[in-house]
Design an enzyme around this catalytic site. Structure first.
Site, PDB file in Angstrom:
ATOM      1  N   VAL A 160       0.803  -1.228   0.000  1.00 38.72           N
ATOM      2  CA  VAL A 160       0.000   0.000   0.000  1.00 38.72           C
ATOM      3  C   VAL A 160       0.840   1.284   0.000  1.00 38.72           C
ATOM      4  O   VAL A 160       0.318   2.348  -0.297  1.00 38.72           O
ATOM      5  CB  VAL A 160      -0.965  -0.041   1.214  1.00 38.72           C
ATOM      6  CG1 VAL A 160      -0.222   0.229   2.521  1.00 38.72           C
ATOM      7  CG2 VAL A 160      -2.145   0.900   1.030  1.00 38.72           C
ATOM      8  N   TYR A 161       2.125   1.210   0.300  1.00 34.74           N
ATOM      9  CA  TYR A 161       2.930   2.438   0.349  1.00 34.74           C
ATOM     10  C   TYR A 161       3.017   3.033  -1.063  1.00 34.74           C
ATOM     11  O   TYR A 161       3.580   2.441  -1.978  1.00 34.74           O
ATOM     12  CB  TYR A 161       4.340   2.185   0.903  1.00 34.74           C
ATOM     13  CG  TYR A 161       4.372   1.777   2.373  1.00 34.74           C
ATOM     14  CD1 TYR A 161       3.258   1.896   3.204  1.00 34.74           C
ATOM     15  CD2 TYR A 161       5.534   1.270   2.946  1.00 34.74           C
ATOM     16  CE1 TYR A 161       3.293   1.515   4.549  1.00 34.74           C
ATOM     17  CE2 TYR A 161       5.582   0.890   4.291  1.00 34.74           C
ATOM     18  CZ  TYR A 161       4.454   1.009   5.072  1.00 34.74           C
ATOM     19  OH  TYR A 161       4.501   0.626   6.405  1.00 34.74           O
ATOM     20  N   SER A 162       2.455   4.234  -1.197  1.00 33.76           N
ATOM     21  CA  SER A 162       2.352   4.897  -2.503  1.00 33.76           C
ATOM     22  C   SER A 162       1.761   3.940  -3.539  1.00 33.76           C
ATOM     23  O   SER A 162       2.178   3.926  -4.698  1.00 33.76           O
ATOM     24  CB  SER A 162       3.707   5.428  -2.985  1.00 33.76           C
ATOM     25  OG  SER A 162       4.180   6.405  -2.108  1.00 33.76           O
ATOM     26  N   LYS A 186       4.153  -6.055   3.020  1.00 33.67           N
ATOM     27  CA  LYS A 186       2.938  -6.318   3.814  1.00 33.67           C
ATOM     28  C   LYS A 186       1.715  -6.392   2.923  1.00 33.67           C
ATOM     29  O   LYS A 186       1.720  -5.882   1.805  1.00 33.67           O
ATOM     30  CB  LYS A 186       2.712  -5.186   4.825  1.00 33.67           C
ATOM     31  CG  LYS A 186       3.919  -4.766   5.615  1.00 33.67           C
ATOM     32  CD  LYS A 186       3.577  -3.768   6.706  1.00 33.67           C
ATOM     33  CE  LYS A 186       4.833  -3.142   7.274  1.00 33.67           C
ATOM     34  NZ  LYS A 186       5.384  -2.056   6.440  1.00 33.67           N
TER      35      LYS A 186
END
Ligand SMILES: NC(=O)c1ccc[n+]([C@@H]2O[C@H](COP(=O)([O-])OP(=O)(O)OC[C@H]3O[C@@H](n4cnc5c(N)ncnc54)[C@H](OP(=O)(O)O)[C@@H]3O)[C@@H](O)[C@H]2O)c1
Length: 323
Positions: free
Chosen positions: A56-58, A83
């Site tokens: 989900v990061y960026s 993750k």
């Protein structure tokens, strides 16, 4: 650099993990691809071998940046963690959560973005209240058997949930959840009640997130707005770091930093590194100089009275991170 064995994995990680949530775009305080690559290269120069990202990061961009930056190095030399759980595509409800479908699809997508055949540590970003934990753990066990992930980890959840996950692994003979990435720093210590003693007893590796309290442990509390992230990171105002004894803790960090001739960030990090249940904090920075300071903090020795002085003003806080 100091290295440690991550819980019962047998795998060796640097005592500082590099958090990769700041790499990519979407927030004003994030680092673009070139600057992120420079930071990762400096981290490797400093001996950091442990990198933490998430699908989900960026929305995947962080994984791409990390994968590209590490591609020029020996893959075997690094420990790459990512993750699964959070929303990746608002139009596809099966791109989030911890169902077998989500895990299998998201793991493939993460590996594709990382440009890797295997991720070293695949972490459950949160607890999924909609999917039985047995299904999640069976999907993860299969991922390990298929060579897509080497170890399984978890992140913030209630201790009773983590205990249930561990018990399920043990009773079904599934790959055991080996690590816990939880919210822990000198301003937020609620994890000391249940989660950290549980991890200690179970041999689980602990890799705290936001070890510098998202910057609150790095500068005087009346100067928090002095950085772009301080002004624009909305999650900062949702975390009660300065409630209760928080301002007093911040002031005591200032005092000890001045007395020891180091920075506030180094005192905050040194406090965490002195906690025996912590293996490797995952630090977030967009600055090479700050990264270097984090590594230098490994050399700071705080006395028992200095540790107690930092801890004394703490008052219980509302649970934050997985509520
Ligand atoms: N599992 C989860 O749910 C979860 C949640 C949050 C985060 N994480 C992980 O944890 C990592 C770190 O989290 P984080 O970025 O929120 O927390 P953090 O490491 O506690 O704080 C980062 C902030 O501290 C500042 N900082 C760092 N070193 C400094 C220094 N020496 N002097 C002054 N300021 C300094 C950074 O500014 P500069 O950029 O200017 O250095 C940044 O604003 C993330 O990258 C991610 O991998 C995981």
């Amino acid at each position: 650099m100091e290295y440690t064995t991550l819980g019962s994995t047998g795998m060796t990680v640097s005592r500082i993990g590099l958090g990769c949530m700041s790499f990519g775009s979407g927030q004003e305080w994030m680092l673009d691809r070139n600057a992120s690559t420079d930071l990762i290269e400096r981290a490797i120069d400093l001996g950091i071998n442990f990198f933490d990202t998430a699908n989900v990061y960026s929305t995947g961009e962080s994984e791409e940046i990390v994968g590209d930056a590490l591609a020029g190095y020996d893959r075997d030399a690094h420990v790459v963690a990512t993750k699964v759980y959070a929303e990746m595509n608002p139009d596809n409800p099966n791109a989030s959560g911890l169902s077998r479908k989500a895990i299998e699809q998201e793991l493939e997508a993460s590996l594709d973005r990382l440009g890797m055949e295997t991720v070293d540590l695949y972490q459950l970003h949160r607890w999924d209240y909609e999917t039985p934990i047995e299904q999640t753990l069976r999907a993860l066990d299969d991922a390990v058997r298929r060579g897509k992930a080497r170890y399984i980890g978890a992140s913030s959840m209630w201790a009773y949930q983590f205990a249930e996950a561990l018990k399920t692994c043990d009773s079904l003979g599934l790959e055991r959840v080996a690590t816990m990435q939880n919210h822990y720093n000198v301003f937020y210590r609620e994890e000391e009640r249940e989660m950290l003693p549980l991890c200690d007893r179970e041999g689980v590796g602990v890799t705290p997130w936001s070890p510098l309290a998202r910057g609150v442990g790095t500068r005087p509390h009346d100067e928090l707005d002095s950085t772009t992230r301080g002004r624009t990171d909305e999650s900062l105002s949702q975390i009660p770091y300065l409630q209760g004894g928080g301002e007093e803790i911040n002031e005591r960090i200032q005092e000890l930093a001045a007395e020891n001739g180091v920075t506030m960030a180094q005192i905050s990090l040194a406090w965490l590194l002195h906690k025996e249940w912590v293996d490797a904090p995952i630090i977030g920075t967009t600055s090479v100089e700050h990264l270097e300071q984090a590594v230098e903090a490994l050399e700071i020795s705080l006395s028992a009275s200095e540790l107690a002085y930092l801890e004394e003003p703490y008052e219980p806080l509302p649970v934050t991170g997985h509520e």
